[in-house]
Write a protein that holds these residues in place. Structure first.
Motif, PDB file in Angstrom:
ATOM      1  N   LEU A  47       0.820  -1.197   0.000  1.00  0.00           N
ATOM      2  CA  LEU A  47       0.000   0.000   0.000  1.00  0.00           C
ATOM      3  C   LEU A  47       0.870   1.270   0.000  1.00  0.00           C
ATOM      4  O   LEU A  47       0.576   2.236  -0.741  1.00  0.00           O
ATOM      5  N   ASP A  48       1.923   1.261   0.767  1.00  0.00           N
ATOM      6  CA  ASP A  48       2.830   2.423   0.781  1.00  0.00           C
ATOM      7  C   ASP A  48       3.487   2.628  -0.579  1.00  0.00           C
ATOM      8  O   ASP A  48       3.621   3.776  -1.052  1.00  0.00           O
ATOM      9  N   ALA A  49       3.864   1.536  -1.226  1.00  0.00           N
ATOM     10  CA  ALA A  49       4.489   1.649  -2.549  1.00  0.00           C
ATOM     11  C   ALA A  49       3.501   2.208  -3.569  1.00  0.00           C
ATOM     12  O   ALA A  49       3.851   3.055  -4.408  1.00  0.00           O
ATOM     13  N   PHE A  50       2.264   1.768  -3.514  1.00  0.00           N
ATOM     14  CA  PHE A  50       1.257   2.262  -4.443  1.00  0.00           C
ATOM     15  C   PHE A  50       1.010   3.752  -4.232  1.00  0.00           C
ATOM     16  O   PHE A  50       0.906   4.520  -5.200  1.00  0.00           O
ATOM     17  N   ILE A  51       0.952   4.187  -2.956  1.00  0.00           N
ATOM     18  CA  ILE A  51       0.724   5.611  -2.668  1.00  0.00           C
ATOM     19  C   ILE A  51       1.887   6.460  -3.166  1.00  0.00           C
ATOM     20  O   ILE A  51       1.704   7.543  -3.762  1.00  0.00           O
ATOM     21  N   ASN A  52       3.109   5.979  -2.974  1.00  0.00           N
ATOM     22  CA  ASN A  52       4.284   6.740  -3.448  1.00  0.00           C
ATOM     23  C   ASN A  52       4.306   6.851  -4.959  1.00  0.00           C
ATOM     24  O   ASN A  52       4.656   7.901  -5.519  1.00  0.00           O
ATOM     25  N   THR A  53       3.883   5.775  -5.628  1.00  0.00           N
ATOM     26  CA  THR A  53       3.854   5.807  -7.097  1.00  0.00           C
ATOM     27  C   THR A  53       2.827   6.818  -7.587  1.00  0.00           C
ATOM     28  O   THR A  53       3.105   7.583  -8.523  1.00  0.00           O
ATOM     29  N   ARG A  54       1.702   6.888  -6.977  1.00  0.00           N
ATOM     30  CA  ARG A  54       0.691   7.841  -7.385  1.00  0.00           C
ATOM     31  C   ARG A  54       1.168   9.273  -7.141  1.00  0.00           C
ATOM     32  O   ARG A  54       0.917  10.176  -7.961  1.00  0.00           O
ATOM     33  N   ARG A  55       1.854   9.469  -6.074  1.00  0.00           N
ATOM     34  CA  ARG A  55       2.362  10.807  -5.796  1.00  0.00           C
ATOM     35  C   ARG A  55       3.401  11.239  -6.850  1.00  0.00           C
ATOM     36  O   ARG A  55       3.400  12.384  -7.314  1.00  0.00           O
ATOM     37  N   ARG A  56       4.243  10.306  -7.231  1.00  0.00           N
ATOM     38  CA  ARG A  56       5.255  10.667  -8.239  1.00  0.00           C
ATOM     39  C   ARG A  56       4.601  10.974  -9.578  1.00  0.00           C
ATOM     40  O   ARG A  56       4.992  11.903 -10.275  1.00  0.00           O
ATOM     41  N   ASN A  57       3.617  10.232  -9.937  1.00  0.00           N
ATOM     42  CA  ASN A  57       2.930  10.474 -11.203  1.00  0.00           C
ATOM     43  C   ASN A  57       2.233  11.828 -11.182  1.00  0.00           C
ATOM     44  O   ASN A  57       2.235  12.560 -12.193  1.00  0.00           O
ATOM     45  N   ASN A  58       1.660  12.193 -10.062  1.00  0.00           N
ATOM     46  CA  ASN A  58       1.004  13.490  -9.978  1.00  0.00           C
ATOM     47  C   ASN A  58       2.010  14.632 -10.031  1.00  0.00           C
ATOM     48  O   ASN A  58       1.719  15.695 -10.585  1.00  0.00           O
ATOM     49  N   ASN A  59       3.173  14.455  -9.504  1.00  0.00           N
ATOM     50  CA  ASN A  59       4.201  15.498  -9.539  1.00  0.00           C
ATOM     51  C   ASN A  59       4.772  15.689 -10.937  1.00  0.00           C
ATOM     52  O   ASN A  59       5.155  16.792 -11.320  1.00  0.00           O
ATOM     53  N   ASN A  60       4.852  14.614 -11.710  1.00  0.00           N
ATOM     54  CA  ASN A  60       5.416  14.710 -13.070  1.00  0.00           C
ATOM     55  C   ASN A  60       4.453  15.374 -14.036  1.00  0.00           C
ATOM     56  O   ASN A  60       4.871  15.888 -15.084  1.00  0.00           O
ATOM     57  N   LYS A  61       3.208  15.441 -13.796  1.00  0.00           N
ATOM     58  CA  LYS A  61       2.251  16.077 -14.690  1.00  0.00           C
ATOM     59  C   LYS A  61       2.420  17.593 -14.632  1.00  0.00           C
ATOM     60  O   LYS A  61       2.652  18.147 -13.566  1.00  0.00           O
ATOM     61  N   ARG A  62       2.282  18.298 -15.852  1.00  0.00           N
ATOM     62  CA  ARG A  62       2.366  19.751 -15.927  1.00  0.00           C
ATOM     63  C   ARG A  62       1.065  20.337 -15.416  1.00  0.00           C
ATOM     64  O   ARG A  62       0.001  19.883 -15.786  1.00  0.00           O
TER      65      ARG A  62
END
Length: 239
Positions: free
Chosen positions: A205-220
């Motif tokens: 669950l922690d890994a999934f949350i971190n992945t979602r956060r990174r994807n949101n940060n990479n978006k313009r």
């Protein structure tokens, strides 16, 4: 002889043996007496015995209408009522005659109700205490029926409570037997496995949350210039 005083002779003494002979209570049996030689009397069930008695209840003769009150003395004939008894108690029948017309009247004992029953020749007079006794007997019977119903309901309730208690005891016994078959070491091992599974799930669950956060940060980030660009491009295409 013609004097003033008179002399009386004293009474003769009475011996006790003479009084005893006059009122014989015991009989003399010689030494050579043989009781087997005495003839035995046979009991005759149809034999009637003369009895001096008083009326046990007031009655009226059916022939002449004469009223005879309770306690009046009569010479009666007594006999055993054949094939009639109550719990081994004999029933006796009495015959008397009316004091006016000599009509024969018959009545017998009633040991069940502790009373007498008039059978023929007369009718028993109305007695209030008998009616009161009958009503009391009816009330007592109704009370016994009510008590029987209440006792039945209480027994049913008690049996239901007892069944519930037995079911609860069976459940407790089954639970105790299951706990007795379980090894504490197995319980600890299963608990550790559950903890390990929970830890792995938490890591995923922690890994999934971190992945979602990174994807949101990479978006313009979205701005109003993007809307203008979309509008101009559309107009040039139209020209």
């Amino acid at each position: 002889s013609g004097g003033k005083y008179r002399f009386f002779s004293p009474p003769l003494p009475v011996h006790e043996n003479e009084m005893g002979e006059r009122k014989v209570q015991n009989r003399y049996f010689p030494p050579d007496f043989d009781p087997s030689l005495v003839p035995k009397r046979r009991w005759d069930p149809l034999k009637q015995v003369e009895v001096r008695m008083m009326l046990p209840f007031s009655m009226q003769c059916l022939k002449c209408g004469e009223f005879m009150y309770r306690g009046k003395k009569f010479n009666s004939r007594k006999e055993d009522a054949l094939n009639e008894d109550y719990l081994g108690v004999r029933i006796y029948r009495f015959y008397i005659k009316c004091s006016v017309c000599s009509n024969e009247i018959a009545f017998k004992t009633d040991p069940k109700n502790q009373d007498y029953v008039c059978e023929s020749g007369a009718s028993r007079n109305y007695e209030t205490w008998r009616q009161q006794g009958a009503k009391e007997a009816e009330v007592e019977d109704a009370r016994k029926d009510e008590d029987a119903m209440a006792a039945l309901e209480s027994r049913a309730l008690e049996s239901k409570i007892e069944m519930d208690i037995l079911d609860a005891l069976d459940e407790i016994k089954a639970h105790n037997q299951r706990n007795a078959r379980v090894d504490p070491a197995d319980v600890l091992l299963n608990r550790k496995k559950e903890d390990a599974l929970d830890h792995d799930d938490q890591r995923e669950l922690d890994a999934f949350i971190n992945t979602r956060r990174r994807n949101n940060n990479n978006k313009r980030p979205y701005t109003d210039d993007d809307d203008d660009d979309d509008g101009g491009g559309g107009g040039g295409g139209g020209g």
